[in-house]
Design a protein around this motif. Structure first.
Motif, mmCIF file in Angstrom:
data_model
loop_
_atom_site.group_PDB
_atom_site.id
_atom_site.type_symbol
_atom_site.label_atom_id
_atom_site.label_comp_id
_atom_site.label_asym_id
_atom_site.label_seq_id
_atom_site.Cartn_x
_atom_site.Cartn_y
_atom_site.Cartn_z
ATOM 1 N N GLY A 11 76.698 8.708 79.360
ATOM 2 C CA GLY A 11 75.877 9.855 78.999
ATOM 3 C C GLY A 11 74.986 10.291 80.155
ATOM 4 N N GLU A 30 68.950 3.294 87.438
ATOM 5 C CA GLU A 30 69.876 2.379 86.774
ATOM 6 C C GLU A 30 69.489 0.940 87.101
ATOM 7 O OE1 GLU A 30 72.521 2.260 84.574
ATOM 8 O OE2 GLU A 30 72.469 0.118 85.024
ATOM 9 N N GLN A 31 69.405 0.117 86.059
ATOM 10 C CA GLN A 31 68.974 -1.265 86.282
ATOM 11 C C GLN A 31 70.037 -2.122 86.982
ATOM 12 O OE1 GLN A 31 68.137 -2.900 82.419
ATOM 13 N NE2 GLN A 31 70.280 -2.946 81.791
ATOM 14 N N HIS A 44 88.520 5.068 74.956
ATOM 15 C CA HIS A 44 89.295 6.136 74.306
ATOM 16 C C HIS A 44 88.447 7.410 74.378
ATOM 17 C CE1 HIS A 44 91.978 8.057 71.371
ATOM 18 N NE2 HIS A 44 90.865 8.546 70.825
ATOM 19 N N ARG A 107 87.984 2.838 82.459
ATOM 20 C CA ARG A 107 86.542 3.072 82.460
ATOM 21 C C ARG A 107 85.885 2.962 83.842
ATOM 22 N NH1 ARG A 107 82.635 1.797 77.564
ATOM 23 N NH2 ARG A 107 80.749 2.537 78.512
ATOM 24 N N CYS A 128 63.744 0.776 84.273
ATOM 25 C CA CYS A 128 62.550 1.466 83.765
ATOM 26 C C CYS A 128 61.778 0.506 82.862
ATOM 27 C CB CYS A 128 62.957 2.717 82.980
ATOM 28 S SG CYS A 128 61.561 3.610 82.290
ATOM 29 N N LEU A 298 81.484 -7.861 71.888
ATOM 30 C CA LEU A 298 80.606 -6.787 71.425
ATOM 31 C C LEU A 298 79.874 -7.192 70.165
ATOM 32 C CD1 LEU A 298 82.908 -3.669 71.682
ATOM 33 C CD2 LEU A 298 81.378 -4.654 73.364
ATOM 34 N N ASP A 319 73.936 5.993 73.032
ATOM 35 C CA ASP A 319 73.666 4.742 72.332
ATOM 36 C C ASP A 319 72.167 4.474 72.175
ATOM 37 O OD1 ASP A 319 76.363 4.218 72.151
ATOM 38 O OD2 ASP A 319 76.278 2.277 73.163
ATOM 39 N N GLY A 326 83.275 2.191 68.997
ATOM 40 C CA GLY A 326 84.560 2.786 69.346
ATOM 41 C C GLY A 326 84.514 4.244 69.741
ATOM 42 N N PHE A 327 83.434 4.962 69.426
ATOM 43 C CA PHE A 327 83.388 6.362 69.859
ATOM 44 C C PHE A 327 82.021 6.770 70.403
ATOM 45 C CE2 PHE A 327 81.366 7.737 65.908
ATOM 46 C CZ PHE A 327 81.827 6.801 64.986
ATOM 47 N N GLY A 328 81.150 5.778 70.632
ATOM 48 C CA GLY A 328 79.810 6.078 71.146
ATOM 49 C C GLY A 328 79.832 6.744 72.504
ATOM 50 N N GLY A 329 80.846 6.428 73.308
ATOM 51 C CA GLY A 329 80.935 7.058 74.620
ATOM 52 C C GLY A 329 81.161 8.550 74.498
ATOM 53 N N ASN A 330 81.985 8.939 73.547
ATOM 54 C CA ASN A 330 82.242 10.367 73.330
ATOM 55 C C ASN A 330 80.983 11.082 72.830
ATOM 56 O OD1 ASN A 330 85.236 10.880 73.796
ATOM 57 N ND2 ASN A 330 85.228 8.970 72.639
HETATM 58 C C1 LIG Z 1 84.055 -2.981 75.472
HETATM 59 C C2 LIG Z 1 83.628 -1.630 74.925
HETATM 60 C C3 LIG Z 1 84.595 -0.722 74.558
HETATM 61 C C4 LIG Z 1 84.228 0.547 74.095
HETATM 62 N N1 LIG Z 1 85.186 1.457 73.791
HETATM 63 C C5 LIG Z 1 84.836 2.719 73.510
HETATM 64 C C6 LIG Z 1 85.819 3.735 73.359
HETATM 65 O O1 LIG Z 1 87.015 3.474 73.459
HETATM 66 N N2 LIG Z 1 85.408 5.017 73.129
HETATM 67 C C7 LIG Z 1 84.077 5.335 73.018
HETATM 68 O O2 LIG Z 1 83.747 6.507 72.831
HETATM 69 N N3 LIG Z 1 83.129 4.381 73.112
HETATM 70 C C8 LIG Z 1 83.467 3.096 73.376
HETATM 71 N N4 LIG Z 1 82.513 2.145 73.518
HETATM 72 C C9 LIG Z 1 81.107 2.523 73.310
HETATM 73 C C10 LIG Z 1 80.583 3.175 74.583
HETATM 74 O O3 LIG Z 1 80.789 2.320 75.683
HETATM 75 C C11 LIG Z 1 79.113 3.461 74.450
HETATM 76 O O4 LIG Z 1 78.871 4.113 73.253
HETATM 77 C C12 LIG Z 1 78.683 4.337 75.622
HETATM 78 O O5 LIG Z 1 78.794 3.618 76.817
HETATM 79 C C13 LIG Z 1 77.282 4.842 75.421
HETATM 80 O O6 LIG Z 1 76.945 5.586 76.570
HETATM 81 P P1 LIG Z 1 75.426 5.695 76.984
HETATM 82 O O7 LIG Z 1 75.412 6.504 78.234
HETATM 83 O O8 LIG Z 1 74.610 6.130 75.835
HETATM 84 O O9 LIG Z 1 74.993 4.195 77.285
HETATM 85 P P2 LIG Z 1 75.615 3.142 78.257
HETATM 86 O O10 LIG Z 1 76.953 3.546 78.717
HETATM 87 O O11 LIG Z 1 75.409 1.835 77.594
HETATM 88 O O12 LIG Z 1 74.687 3.235 79.536
HETATM 89 C C14 LIG Z 1 73.350 2.822 79.517
HETATM 90 C C15 LIG Z 1 72.969 2.497 80.953
HETATM 91 O O13 LIG Z 1 71.576 2.320 81.009
HETATM 92 C C16 LIG Z 1 71.288 1.201 81.818
HETATM 93 N N5 LIG Z 1 69.971 0.729 81.410
HETATM 94 C C17 LIG Z 1 69.651 0.092 80.254
HETATM 95 N N6 LIG Z 1 68.329 -0.120 80.199
HETATM 96 C C18 LIG Z 1 67.811 0.388 81.353
HETATM 97 C C19 LIG Z 1 66.480 0.484 81.871
HETATM 98 N N7 LIG Z 1 65.417 0.025 81.193
HETATM 99 N N8 LIG Z 1 66.304 1.064 83.095
HETATM 100 C C20 LIG Z 1 67.375 1.542 83.801
HETATM 101 N N9 LIG Z 1 68.635 1.483 83.346
HETATM 102 C C21 LIG Z 1 68.855 0.927 82.130
HETATM 103 C C22 LIG Z 1 72.434 0.234 81.533
HETATM 104 O O14 LIG Z 1 72.575 -0.726 82.576
HETATM 105 C C23 LIG Z 1 73.599 1.198 81.436
HETATM 106 O O15 LIG Z 1 74.219 1.418 82.691
HETATM 107 C C24 LIG Z 1 82.863 0.863 73.949
HETATM 108 C C25 LIG Z 1 81.879 -0.079 74.269
HETATM 109 C C26 LIG Z 1 82.254 -1.303 74.789
HETATM 110 C C27 LIG Z 1 81.165 -2.283 75.163
#
Ligand SMILES: Cc1cc2nc3c(=O)[nH]c(=O)nc-3n(C[C@H](O)[C@H](O)[C@H](O)COP(=O)(O)OP(=O)(O)OC[C@H]3O[C@@H](n4cnc5c(N)ncnc54)[C@H](O)[C@@H]3O)c2cc1C
Length: 389
Positions: A11, A30-31, A44, A107, A128, A298, A319, A326-330
């Motif tokens: 995101g 980024e940490q 996915h 990924r 942060c 997980l 997140d 499974g779809f949080g990335g989307n």
């Molecule tokens: C193994 C696995 C498989 C998955 N498969 C899917 C899939 O197929 N399709 C799908 O849609 N979703 C999938 N997901 C879920 C998806 O990965 C998450 O929903 C998605 O990554 C959320 O994106 P985000 O940017 O909100 O957070 P994240 O991708 O979790 O990124 C958060 C970032 O913030 C950083 N961070 C955290 N705290 C701090 C801080 N205090 N200061 C600085 N940086 C910080 C972390 O290091 C991280 O890099 C999967 C998750 C996992 C673990």
């Protein structure tokens, strides 16, 4: 306008790319280190994620993002064992309940695409720790490396354990469901000759045997990643494309008890081998030949739907506010696209800043939680999410 994004995940990086495209100054903190691999190897990506990528990425980035994905996934296969052979017993269309049609992405390669061109904007190793909303309307944030930064907007894109959410919305908590998922990936070459890749093609497949539930998906690249990089995005880190290999991803459902103390990826992989003991020999081989470092456990957590809060210069995406298994990335990429559009409206003077952020948050709450909170607890639904266990 200047924006601080906490978290260089899917995101945060999609938002940073989108803001940069729109000429808005952005700094990402980024940490982790640049090449940390804590979230597995496969993703996915469905129409929600693709629409966001199309809107936020420059053309070369988008073409390379597509080159990081396998073929179309339109139906889910049910596998079973027949006369000692694995066979497809049924197929159902992916219709959004809960999985949408899409494509499987590599990924780390997708992440490398998202990072390309942002070297001057992303600061790694900077966690942060807190922020302060100041009387002049700006937000100041502090980081573990001793630095601090000030901007007009602070975005918590810091995942399920969000520090930004913890300070901004301290009443919002992630509840552990006790459910776990072990996920890993195995090089395709290790299962050559088993017939599995030909059997399932690009489709996600699953199999239930006694108490064990396993899901599988093969990733074959449409074009060789190094050639795609040379063609579409030469600025991308060369190693990111050179190191990738085609694979089969797998997932095994587990419980908290089954995982107990397994902490390292190798320990988790050994647990996965144990869970697969009663499966067909080809599936046991899939787990046994996996890359141990890519095995992830997980924890499935939930955040209940919540009432609206007053909009301000601090906001959240992905997140950090609505994890989803499974779809949080989307959803995170969709948030990034919508928030980018809201901030562009504010930067152009078309909408007041807090109103623009508030309209983004209204849409995000409406679309990311299955139901709005009601006075009837039985009707309350939850958004469930994942975090590394
Ligand atoms: C193994 C696995 C498989 C998955 N498969 C899917 C899939 O197929 N399709 C799908 O849609 N979703 C999938 N997901 C879920 C998806 O990965 C998450 O929903 C998605 O990554 C959320 O994106 P985000 O940017 O909100 O957070 P994240 O991708 O979790 O990124 C958060 C970032 O913030 C950083 N961070 C955290 N705290 C701090 C801080 N205090 N200061 C600085 N940086 C910080 C972390 O290091 C991280 O890099 C999967 C998750 C996992 C673990």
């Amino acid at each position: 306008m200047r924006v601080i994004v906490v978290g260089a995940g899917l995101g945060g990086l999609t938002l940073a790319q989108g803001l940069r495209q729109a000429g808005i100054e952005v700094a990402v903190y980024e940490q982790d280190r640049p090449r940390a691999r804590r979230q597995g190897i496969s993703l996915h990506v469905d129409d929600r994620g693709m629409t966001a990528l199309r809107a936020c990425l420059p053309p070369g980035h988008l073409a390379m993002a597509e080159a990081a994905m396998g073929g179309p996934r339109e139906r889910a296969l049910a596998l079973s064992e027949m006369d000692g052979q694995l066979a497809v017993m049924g197929a159902r269309p992916l219709d959004g309940t809960p999985t949408w049609p899409g494509r499987q992405a590599h990924r780390p390669l997708l992440r490398a695409v998202l990072l390309t061109g942002l070297a001057d904007a992303v600061r790694f190793g900077a966690r942060c720790t807190r922020f302060e909303q100041r009387s002049d309307g700006t937000v100041r944030a502090w980081f573990s490396d001793g630095s601090a930064d000030t901007a007009d907007v602070l975005v918590g894109a810091d995942g399920v354990g969000s520090v930004v959410r913890g300070q901004y919305l301290p009443h919002v908590r992630v509840a552990d469901t006790g459910r776990r998922m072990l996920m890993g990936a195995t090089p395709l070459r290790a299962i050559a000759g088993t017939g599995l890749p030909a059997l399932i093609g690009h489709s996600p497949a699953s199999l239930r045997s006694d108490d064990t539930m396993m899901a599988l998906g093969v990733l074959r690249f449409p074009q060789e990643p190094s050639a795609a990089r040379a063609r579409w995005l030469p600025a991308m880190d060369e190693r990111a494309a050179a190191e990738v290999e085609e694979y089969v991803m797998w997932a095994l459902a587990a419980t908290q008890e089954q995982l107990s103390s397994a902490a390292s990826p190798t320990a988790v992989w050994h647990r996965a081998e144990r869970l697969a003991t009663n499966l067909h020999p080809v599936l046991r081989l899939v787990v046994a030949a996996a890359w141990p470092y890519a095995t992830v456990a997980l924890r499935i957590g939930t955040i209940p739907a919540m009432p609206a809060w007053p909009a301000s210069a601090v906001t959240l995406l992905g997140d950090a506010i609505h994890p989803a298994p499974g779809f949080g990335g989307n959803l995170a990429m969709r948030d990034a696209h919508r928030l980018r559009d809201a901030l562009v409206r504010a930067a152009r003077g078309e909408q007041e800043l807090h109103a623009a952020i508030g309209s983004y948050e209204d849409t995000m709450r409406r679309d990311s939680f299955p139901a709005r909170p009601t006075s009837t607890p039985a009707l309350d639904r939850t958004a469930a999410g994942t975090g590394a266990a």
